[in-house]
Design a protein around this motif. Structure first.
Motif, PDB file in Angstrom:
ATOM      1  N   ASN A 141       0.815  -1.264  -0.060  1.00  6.71           N
ATOM      2  CA  ASN A 141      -0.127  -0.086  -0.196  1.00  6.71           C
ATOM      3  C   ASN A 141       0.869   1.166   0.071  1.00  6.71           C
ATOM      4  O   ASN A 141       1.998   0.916   0.087  1.00  6.71           O
ATOM      5  N   ARG A 142       0.571   2.365   0.016  1.00  2.00           N
ATOM      6  CA  ARG A 142       1.326   3.608  -0.075  1.00  2.00           C
ATOM      7  C   ARG A 142       2.160   3.978   1.013  1.00  2.00           C
ATOM      8  O   ARG A 142       3.273   4.205   0.957  1.00  2.00           O
ATOM      9  N   LEU A 143       1.788   3.458   2.190  1.00  2.00           N
ATOM     10  CA  LEU A 143       2.273   3.557   3.408  1.00  2.00           C
ATOM     11  C   LEU A 143       3.546   2.935   3.298  1.00  2.00           C
ATOM     12  O   LEU A 143       4.684   3.390   3.873  1.00  2.00           O
ATOM     13  N   PHE A 144       3.346   1.493   3.003  1.00  2.00           N
ATOM     14  CA  PHE A 144       4.594   0.719   2.984  1.00  2.00           C
ATOM     15  C   PHE A 144       5.495   0.914   1.677  1.00  2.00           C
ATOM     16  O   PHE A 144       6.723   0.864   1.949  1.00  2.00           O
ATOM     17  N   GLU A 145       4.977   1.452   0.928  1.00  2.00           N
ATOM     18  CA  GLU A 145       6.035   1.975  -0.482  1.00  2.00           C
ATOM     19  C   GLU A 145       6.885   2.947   0.013  1.00  2.00           C
ATOM     20  O   GLU A 145       8.013   2.990  -0.059  1.00  2.00           O
ATOM     21  N   MET A 146       6.172   4.053   0.789  1.00  2.00           N
ATOM     22  CA  MET A 146       7.103   5.194   1.066  1.00  2.00           C
ATOM     23  C   MET A 146       8.135   4.623   2.259  1.00  2.00           C
ATOM     24  O   MET A 146       9.198   5.171   2.526  1.00  2.00           O
ATOM     25  N   ALA A 147       7.500   3.674   3.210  1.00  2.00           N
ATOM     26  CA  ALA A 147       8.615   3.135   4.090  1.00  2.00           C
ATOM     27  C   ALA A 147       9.681   2.425   3.440  1.00  2.00           C
ATOM     28  O   ALA A 147      10.842   2.652   3.907  1.00  2.00           O
ATOM     29  N   GLN A 148       9.478   1.779   2.421  1.00  2.00           N
ATOM     30  CA  GLN A 148      10.623   1.214   1.680  1.00  2.00           C
ATOM     31  C   GLN A 148      11.554   2.089   1.111  1.00  2.00           C
ATOM     32  O   GLN A 148      12.693   1.684   0.877  1.00  2.00           O
ATOM     33  N   ASN A 149      11.064   3.309   0.793  1.00  2.00           N
ATOM     34  CA  ASN A 149      12.048   4.189   0.343  1.00  2.00           C
ATOM     35  C   ASN A 149      12.869   4.870   1.278  1.00  2.00           C
ATOM     36  O   ASN A 149      13.881   5.358   1.115  1.00  2.00           O
ATOM     37  N   LEU A 150      12.789   4.463   2.479  1.00  2.00           N
ATOM     38  CA  LEU A 150      13.559   5.054   3.799  1.00  2.00           C
ATOM     39  C   LEU A 150      14.331   3.983   4.348  1.00  2.00           C
ATOM     40  O   LEU A 150      15.472   4.169   4.754  1.00  2.00           O
ATOM     41  N   ILE A 151      13.604   2.808   4.504  1.00  2.00           N
ATOM     42  CA  ILE A 151      14.196   1.554   5.276  1.00  2.00           C
ATOM     43  C   ILE A 151      14.038   0.234   4.426  1.00  2.00           C
ATOM     44  O   ILE A 151      12.781   0.055   4.184  1.00  2.00           O
ATOM     45  N   PRO A 152      14.836  -0.351   4.091  1.00  2.00           N
ATOM     46  CA  PRO A 152      14.720  -1.697   3.367  1.00  2.00           C
ATOM     47  C   PRO A 152      14.004  -2.682   4.221  1.00  2.00           C
ATOM     48  O   PRO A 152      14.267  -2.762   5.388  1.00  2.00           O
ATOM     49  N   PHE A 153      12.867  -3.338   3.729  1.00  2.00           N
ATOM     50  CA  PHE A 153      12.302  -4.412   4.280  1.00  2.00           C
ATOM     51  C   PHE A 153      12.855  -5.713   4.359  1.00  2.00           C
ATOM     52  O   PHE A 153      13.054  -6.108   3.322  1.00  2.00           O
ATOM     53  N   GLU A 154      12.697  -6.411   5.334  1.00  2.00           N
ATOM     54  CA  GLU A 154      13.376  -7.790   5.302  1.00  2.00           C
ATOM     55  C   GLU A 154      12.401  -8.591   6.038  1.00  2.00           C
ATOM     56  O   GLU A 154      11.605  -8.525   6.928  1.00  2.00           O
ATOM     57  N   SER A 155      11.949  -9.687   5.007  1.00  2.00           N
ATOM     58  CA  SER A 155      10.860 -10.577   5.321  1.00  2.00           C
ATOM     59  C   SER A 155      11.156 -11.071   6.774  1.00  2.00           C
ATOM     60  O   SER A 155      12.283 -11.721   6.963  1.00  2.00           O
ATOM     61  N   CYS A 156       9.807 -11.811   7.398  1.00  2.00           N
ATOM     62  CA  CYS A 156       9.955 -12.394   8.552  1.00  2.00           C
ATOM     63  C   CYS A 156      10.216 -13.699   8.231  1.00  2.00           C
ATOM     64  O   CYS A 156       9.624 -14.532   7.338  1.00  2.00           O
ATOM     65  N   THR A 157      11.159 -14.679   8.866  1.00  2.00           N
ATOM     66  CA  THR A 157      11.308 -16.163   8.782  1.00  2.00           C
ATOM     67  C   THR A 157      10.422 -16.968   9.497  1.00  2.00           C
ATOM     68  O   THR A 157      10.181 -18.027   9.487  1.00  2.00           O
TER      69      THR A 157
END
Length: 245
Positions: A141-157
């Motif tokens: 969603n748009r919030l998640f896309e903005m967050a990815q521009n600031l901090i790389p997202f690492e998936s939970c294992t």
């Protein structure tokens, strides 16, 4: 020569001297002989009971789909196999009790041990496969896309469905950014992560930080924690940018 042959053939047999070691040897041979079959049969038909302690995480694999694996052992061995109920589990350990004749219990005990080894191997393979295959990114969603521009997202294992609660600390000065105007940001994080999120109120704050409590599955909590960290680096007009207010 003829006289000698007749003498030898007609002479009485020599007497053999008694040797104590011969008697000991015969006695030892008798002690090594197997017990009578009747005694063995009585021993093998004696009723006994044997307990096995297992890791509770292996229970479902040992039982099998619709109880097929443990039922097969019961049928083949004729032994009574009882698996303790959930209320009897202590420290993640469950008891399996095998009852019957000595022969039935020995047979069933070995068969159950085989099921335990197979279940342990199955759990290890499943765990290794889960760790090797990271979970995909959540639907964006748009919030998640903005967050990815600031901090790389690492998936939970950790893909388990067990609900957990995690507490994180945020600076008091960032509380407004996390909440957003009319709680728009925190509600968006709740909706996107499927988590229950409680932010400490002003009268519950001590010092320069306040507690944020997140409850959900490990994967959802990981996502909510990521978004809360990211929104603290976003501009204050983020709710307007996202069209949330």
């Amino acid at each position: 020569k003829q006289w000698y042959q007749r003498r030898v053939r007609g002479s009485p047999p020599r007497s053999v001297a008694y040797r104590p070691e011969d008697s000991y040897s015969r006695s030892r041979d008798r002690s090594r002989s197997p017990p009578p079959r009747m005694i063995v049969d009585d021993f093998m038909n004696e009723e006994i009971s044997k307990d096995i302690q297992i890791d509770d995480s292996l229970t479902s694999s040992i039982i099998g789909p619709r109880g097929s694996r443990i039922s097969s052992v019961r049928k083949k061995t004729s032994a009574m196999i009882k698996i303790a109920d959930d209320n009897s589990v202590v420290d993640g350990t469950r008891k399996i009790t095998i009852s019957g004749t000595m022969k039935e219990v020995m047979w069933a005990f070995n068969a159950v041990k085989g099921l335990i080894l197979d279940a342990d191997e199955e759990v290890r393979r499943s765990s290794a496969k889960e760790q090797a295959t990271p979970h995909p990114l959540p639907n964006s969603n748009r919030l998640f896309e903005m967050a990815q521009n600031l901090i790389p997202f690492e998936s939970c294992t950790d893909g388990s469905d067990e609900r957990i609660t995690k507490e994180i600390k945020i600076p008091n000065k960032n509380a407004g950014m996390v909440l957003g105007r009319k709680a728009s940001i925190i509600n968006e994080i709740r909706s996107f992560s499927n988590c229950k999120i409680n932010v400490a109120k002003d009268n519950e704050v001590e010092g320069d930080e306040r507690t944020v409590q997140i409850t959900g599955t490990p994967r959802d909590v990981h996502l909510a924690d990521y978004l809360i960290t990211a929104v603290q680096q976003m501009p204050r007009d983020t709710p307007q940018i996202l069209g949330l207010v």
